[in-house]
Design an enzyme around this catalytic site. Structure first.
Site, PDB file in Angstrom:
ATOM      1  N   GLN A  11       0.816  -1.215   0.000  1.00  0.00           N
ATOM      2  CA  GLN A  11       0.000   0.000   0.000  1.00  0.00           C
ATOM      3  C   GLN A  11       0.847   1.261   0.000  1.00  0.00           C
ATOM      4  O   GLN A  11       0.678   2.149  -0.826  1.00  0.00           O
ATOM      5  CB  GLN A  11      -0.910   0.025   1.232  1.00  0.00           C
ATOM      6  CG  GLN A  11      -1.954  -1.051   1.307  1.00  0.00           C
ATOM      7  CD  GLN A  11      -2.883  -0.811   2.477  1.00  0.00           C
ATOM      8  OE1 GLN A  11      -3.820  -0.013   2.382  1.00  0.00           O
ATOM      9  NE2 GLN A  11      -2.649  -1.474   3.595  1.00  0.00           N
ATOM     10  N   LEU A  12       1.768   1.327   0.960  1.00  0.00           N
ATOM     11  CA  LEU A  12       2.587   2.534   1.077  1.00  0.00           C
ATOM     12  C   LEU A  12       3.569   2.652  -0.067  1.00  0.00           C
ATOM     13  O   LEU A  12       3.776   3.741  -0.605  1.00  0.00           O
ATOM     14  CB  LEU A  12       3.329   2.535   2.416  1.00  0.00           C
ATOM     15  CG  LEU A  12       4.250   3.729   2.662  1.00  0.00           C
ATOM     16  CD1 LEU A  12       3.495   5.044   2.526  1.00  0.00           C
ATOM     17  CD2 LEU A  12       4.915   3.624   4.033  1.00  0.00           C
ATOM     18  N   ILE A  36      14.602  -8.584   2.083  1.00  0.00           N
ATOM     19  CA  ILE A  36      15.310  -7.822   3.115  1.00  0.00           C
ATOM     20  C   ILE A  36      15.815  -8.697   4.263  1.00  0.00           C
ATOM     21  O   ILE A  36      16.626  -8.245   5.064  1.00  0.00           O
ATOM     22  CB  ILE A  36      14.440  -6.681   3.687  1.00  0.00           C
ATOM     23  CG1 ILE A  36      13.209  -7.218   4.419  1.00  0.00           C
ATOM     24  CG2 ILE A  36      14.048  -5.702   2.601  1.00  0.00           C
ATOM     25  CD1 ILE A  36      12.453  -6.148   5.185  1.00  0.00           C
ATOM     26  N   ALA A  59       6.824  -4.719   5.369  1.00  0.00           N
ATOM     27  CA  ALA A  59       6.509  -5.235   6.701  1.00  0.00           C
ATOM     28  C   ALA A  59       5.699  -6.507   6.575  1.00  0.00           C
ATOM     29  O   ALA A  59       4.999  -6.719   5.578  1.00  0.00           O
ATOM     30  CB  ALA A  59       5.728  -4.206   7.523  1.00  0.00           C
ATOM     31  N   TYR A  60       5.785  -7.334   7.600  1.00  0.00           N
ATOM     32  CA  TYR A  60       4.890  -8.475   7.741  1.00  0.00           C
ATOM     33  C   TYR A  60       3.755  -7.983   8.621  1.00  0.00           C
ATOM     34  O   TYR A  60       3.930  -7.794   9.823  1.00  0.00           O
ATOM     35  CB  TYR A  60       5.622  -9.651   8.384  1.00  0.00           C
ATOM     36  CG  TYR A  60       4.789 -10.913   8.485  1.00  0.00           C
ATOM     37  CD1 TYR A  60       4.785 -11.849   7.457  1.00  0.00           C
ATOM     38  CD2 TYR A  60       4.010 -11.163   9.608  1.00  0.00           C
ATOM     39  CE1 TYR A  60       4.022 -13.010   7.536  1.00  0.00           C
ATOM     40  CE2 TYR A  60       3.245 -12.314   9.702  1.00  0.00           C
ATOM     41  CZ  TYR A  60       3.251 -13.229   8.667  1.00  0.00           C
ATOM     42  OH  TYR A  60       2.498 -14.371   8.757  1.00  0.00           O
ATOM     43  N   THR A 100       4.790   1.220  13.556  1.00  0.00           N
ATOM     44  CA  THR A 100       3.370   1.051  13.826  1.00  0.00           C
ATOM     45  C   THR A 100       2.930   1.509  15.212  1.00  0.00           C
ATOM     46  O   THR A 100       3.750   1.543  16.150  1.00  0.00           O
ATOM     47  CB  THR A 100       2.994  -0.440  13.669  1.00  0.00           C
ATOM     48  OG1 THR A 100       1.625  -0.655  14.024  1.00  0.00           O
ATOM     49  CG2 THR A 100       3.848  -1.306  14.584  1.00  0.00           C
ATOM     50  N   TYR A 124       3.402  -9.236  16.420  1.00  0.00           N
ATOM     51  CA  TYR A 124       3.555  -8.190  15.410  1.00  0.00           C
ATOM     52  C   TYR A 124       4.159  -6.930  16.020  1.00  0.00           C
ATOM     53  O   TYR A 124       5.155  -6.394  15.517  1.00  0.00           O
ATOM     54  CB  TYR A 124       2.201  -7.879  14.771  1.00  0.00           C
ATOM     55  CG  TYR A 124       2.215  -6.642  13.904  1.00  0.00           C
ATOM     56  CD1 TYR A 124       2.950  -6.597  12.722  1.00  0.00           C
ATOM     57  CD2 TYR A 124       1.501  -5.502  14.279  1.00  0.00           C
ATOM     58  CE1 TYR A 124       2.967  -5.455  11.937  1.00  0.00           C
ATOM     59  CE2 TYR A 124       1.506  -4.359  13.497  1.00  0.00           C
ATOM     60  CZ  TYR A 124       2.237  -4.345  12.332  1.00  0.00           C
ATOM     61  OH  TYR A 124       2.263  -3.211  11.560  1.00  0.00           O
ATOM     62  N   LYS A 128       7.970  -5.353  15.352  1.00  0.00           N
ATOM     63  CA  LYS A 128       8.152  -4.006  14.828  1.00  0.00           C
ATOM     64  C   LYS A 128       8.976  -3.149  15.786  1.00  0.00           C
ATOM     65  O   LYS A 128       9.814  -2.344  15.347  1.00  0.00           O
ATOM     66  CB  LYS A 128       6.789  -3.352  14.569  1.00  0.00           C
ATOM     67  CG  LYS A 128       6.019  -3.960  13.409  1.00  0.00           C
ATOM     68  CD  LYS A 128       6.683  -3.730  12.064  1.00  0.00           C
ATOM     69  CE  LYS A 128       6.595  -2.299  11.624  1.00  0.00           C
ATOM     70  NZ  LYS A 128       7.194  -2.077  10.281  1.00  0.00           N
ATOM     71  N   TRP A 149      -3.474   2.217  11.351  1.00  0.00           N
ATOM     72  CA  TRP A 149      -4.709   1.897  10.628  1.00  0.00           C
ATOM     73  C   TRP A 149      -4.622   2.292   9.153  1.00  0.00           C
ATOM     74  O   TRP A 149      -5.496   2.985   8.614  1.00  0.00           O
ATOM     75  CB  TRP A 149      -5.898   2.587  11.299  1.00  0.00           C
ATOM     76  CG  TRP A 149      -6.203   2.114  12.687  1.00  0.00           C
ATOM     77  CD1 TRP A 149      -5.353   1.514  13.575  1.00  0.00           C
ATOM     78  CD2 TRP A 149      -7.464   2.212  13.365  1.00  0.00           C
ATOM     79  NE1 TRP A 149      -5.990   1.232  14.753  1.00  0.00           N
ATOM     80  CE2 TRP A 149      -7.299   1.657  14.655  1.00  0.00           C
ATOM     81  CE3 TRP A 149      -8.706   2.728  13.033  1.00  0.00           C
ATOM     82  CZ2 TRP A 149      -8.332   1.589  15.590  1.00  0.00           C
ATOM     83  CZ3 TRP A 149      -9.733   2.673  13.953  1.00  0.00           C
ATOM     84  CH2 TRP A 149      -9.546   2.097  15.213  1.00  0.00           C
TER      85      TRP A 149
END
Length: 285
Positions: A11-12, A36, A59-60, A100, A124, A128, A149
């Site tokens: 998305q990002l 990575i 990210a996962y 996050t 998660y 992070k 979000w």
């Protein structure tokens, strides 16, 4: 400016490419060609490309699945940023790493500031947070941006899931006792590009769209805006429920609103209310 976008298919990453300034030379990297978690692959590519900046948008993010796949979550979210930071150090490259709101435990009653104590509830969030620590320990000038979000017109996210359910079902239940700030990937991408203009900005910053909502509030707004725009042709009942009524594998913070005042000031950027950003995203749908 040569910019390496890691996680370019997400998305990002997609939003970063779509909002890039005209003078940016982008190298868009993602699996399978760029892993990575492999330090050799990372080091070789950064050494050959010699970017001015690396933006780690990878990210996962499977929060529940992380509980059963902790090895993968830590490899991507903790070891991956470490590998990027080490490669950036060797190449003299700036690193912007995205994190996050799930690094917090959700027990606060006012927005979390960047220096608030971290106490993640699940794998998660812990993975992070370890990624943040790894980056900070290696690079003095790294920039870490926490967000919350995240949604967009791409991939898997709450907005697209709700739109799908609202066309398929006669009613839906949505959790009403978890509070956060919905964030459009486009506004986050714009903030990151603004940060790239300010080389002195480093450390941990927060970015989310302004305001706060529950997942229930968010779902109601999605339906209202989508009907006004003609994306949905009917309204269905949306029932507010508790977290206890919707059990998940991973525990989530009850309150994870991020305090972004420092970001707005240091990045010299005006905040956008989450509902305004939502409507702008849906208009592009």
């Amino acid at each position: 400016m040569k910019v390496m976008i890691v996680g370019s298919k997400g998305q990002l990453g997609t939003s970063l490419a779509g909002t890039a300034p005209s003078d940016a030379q982008i190298s868009a990297l993602d699996l399978p060609e760029f892993d990575i978690t492999d330090p050799t692959v990372v080091a070789k590519r950064v050494e050959s490309d010699r970017p001015d900046v690396i933006v780690n948008a990878s990210a996962y993010t499977a929060v529940d699945r992380s509980e059963d796949e902790s090895d993968i979550a830590f490899a991507v979210n903790a070891t991956g940023p470490k590998n990027l930071a080490q490669a950036a150090l060797q190449a003299g490259t700036r690193l912007i790493h995205v994190s996050t709101d799930y690094v917090f435990d959700g027990t606060a009653f006012s927005p979390y500031l960047p220096d608030a104590p971290c106490s993640p509830l699940g794998v998660y969030g812990r993975s992070k947070r370890e990624g943040e620590i790894n980056v900070i320990e290696i690079l003095d000038d790294a920039l870490i941006i926490r967000t919350s979000w995240l949604y967009s017109n791409y991939g898997n996210n709450f907005v697209l899931t709700m739109l799908k359910l609202m066309t398929e079902r006669d009613r839906i239940n949505v959790v009403a006792d978890q509070i956060g700030s919905p964030t459009c990937a486009t506004t986050l991408a714009v903030a990151i590009w603004r940060a790239l203009e300010r080389k002195a900005v480093k450390g941990i910053y927060h970015w989310s769209d302004a305001g706060a909502a529950s997942w229930y509030d968010f779902a109601v707004a999605i339906q209202e805006e989508a009907i006004q725009l003609g994306i949905l042709d009917r309204a269905i009942p949306i029932n507010p429920i508790t977290t206890e009524e919707f059990p998940t594998t991973a525990e989530r913070p009850a309150y994870s609103v991020l305090g972004c005042w420092k970001t707005w000031k240091d990045f010299d950027i005006q905040p956008v209310h989450w509902r305004v950003a939502l409507r702008q995203m849906l208009e592009e749908n």
